[in-house]
Design a protein around this motif. Sequence first.
Motif, short mmCIF file in Angstrom:
data_model
loop_
_atom_site.label_atom_id
_atom_site.label_comp_id
_atom_site.label_asym_id
_atom_site.label_seq_id
_atom_site.Cartn_x
_atom_site.Cartn_y
_atom_site.Cartn_z
N SER A 159 1.83 5.76 3.07
CA SER A 159 2.73 5.67 4.23
C SER A 159 2.55 4.31 4.89
O SER A 159 1.46 3.75 4.91
N ARG A 160 3.66 3.80 5.42
CA ARG A 160 3.61 2.47 6.04
C ARG A 160 2.77 2.48 7.31
O ARG A 160 2.11 1.48 7.63
N ARG A 204 -0.25 -0.06 8.07
CA ARG A 204 -0.31 -0.87 9.30
C ARG A 204 -1.61 -0.63 10.06
O ARG A 204 -2.15 -1.53 10.71
N HIS A 219 6.98 -6.76 13.05
CA HIS A 219 7.28 -5.34 12.91
C HIS A 219 7.46 -4.69 14.29
O HIS A 219 8.41 -3.91 14.50
N SER A 256 12.11 -5.75 5.98
CA SER A 256 10.92 -5.91 6.81
C SER A 256 10.31 -7.29 6.64
O SER A 256 10.24 -7.84 5.53
N TYR A 311 3.53 -1.83 0.66
CA TYR A 311 4.42 -1.74 1.83
C TYR A 311 5.86 -2.06 1.42
O TYR A 311 6.81 -1.39 1.89
N LEU A 315 7.39 0.96 -0.34
CA LEU A 315 7.68 2.04 0.59
C LEU A 315 8.87 1.69 1.49
O LEU A 315 9.69 2.56 1.81
N ASP A 316 8.97 0.44 1.89
CA ASP A 316 10.07 0.03 2.75
C ASP A 316 11.40 0.11 2.01
O ASP A 316 12.40 0.57 2.57
#
Length: 496
Positions: free
Chosen positions: A163-164, A168, A235, A437, A479, A482-483
């Motif tokens: 998961s992002r 993060r 972000h 992103s 990332y 996932l994005d």
Amino acid sequence: MAKERSTSSSQRRSSSGSDRHQPGVGKTLENAVLLHLGVLIVGLSWWFGGQSTGARQGLLAWGSLGIVLFFIASGQLRQTGRLDFNPLVHLWPLLLFDALVVVSCFNPSTRIVLQEGEEMFLHTAPAWSWLPSSARPDLSWRELWMLNGIVISCYNAFMVLRSRSVLRRLLGLTALNALVLAIFGTFQKLSGAKALWFGLVPTPQPYFFSTFVYHNHWGAFTTLNVAVCLGLLFHAYRRGGHRDFWHSPVLLGAVAIVFVAATAPLSASRSTTVLLAFFLCGAFVDFLFHVIRRRRGRSESAVLPLGGISLAALLALGGVAYLAQDVIQTRAVHTAAQIEELRSEAGLTSRLQLYRDTVRMAAEKPWFGWGLESYGDVFRIFNAQRPKERWFGQRIYLEAHSDWLQSVAETGLTGTALLICLGLAPLLGVSWRQLQSNLPHYLLAGCGLVLLYAWVEFPFANPSVLVAFWTCLYVTARYARLDLRSQRAENHDPHA
């Protein structure tokens, strides 16, 4: 029909049971990876950046735990159906690199002789001249072990963290650690400490900063962490949800970036100061364009926020210049002296001669090199910087001051190509143009700057920089995937 309904019901129960167990397994693995990698990042950076005997031994043990964690995680993820790719797709260059180094260790090109009771290394022809060989198999084994521990530990984040927000969180820990280190180093510098830990730990050379023995290593570490902070800042700005710029985490991120980036000139690292100056200027312009687009989208004037942001940037720049003025003046005088020396020697500086000699060393064994971590011992044969007065002795180099040239000298074109493939493998297959992103782009830019810096310095000789680099690279790759998956889901793409 009844049989089909029964089968379908059974499948649903099986699927439900799998889903019920999957989150627990996934959460446990995520926590284990976050804990392991977090301890590696923070602990190594505070332990002299990994540049002490104790720190390197600790790294070997902790990195080995990361390898064990990799096999456990890959097995459990495959068993629960959560592993949607084959790790060999990304790690095959590392396996081939390992094979190259292992073969070289069993084909030594030196033997130990005793002279007046002291062990000395005598260079000899390897048993199989057509195979990779190593001049220092003992050092090659240790360096290979360390490299695998670092890369695999960082790859665990790519494989396990799904998961992002968790990614993060890992980046936030990295940025916070860098900020605390920067504050610690700033107070240490302003106090006039002559050695590490406010003078408690002797250092082999005067240019150190925070807990890092060498200021240029700190500069590379700072560059990567500024990239992390910039990615998180963009972000936070894009996500929005705050009243205005002055009441948002964006302002806190900007202050953190100023604190961390200011340590580059304060540490007297000229090269990374220049790199960060260009990097931050580009990011500043990028941020201004983001502000303009957002204000125009709301049909609001961008003059006031642009003026406020520009004024804040000027005040931050002035504060950094004032804080580091003594260091900047000292390094400016030293730079002027070096330029004058360069002119007097008609371009034949010791650094250029070092590079020429390293190229000659690499040309002797272009395909497989002299062996991983053998540079310091073998280079003495090729070192042409001998003083006219014999009693001064030969200048000793343990590093080539160019990680790229040293890599070719130690592992040849083959080993260097495999390391390049190792870095590119997780980045392939990502539609970078479709990525909206900014976070992955800034992480990738930070990695690129350090790779560029490695042409004229040796940042990857520092274990903490290595950990930061591979963490940024693998988090970037995960990332971005996932994005893009989230973007496809929002667009109702059936392939999401």
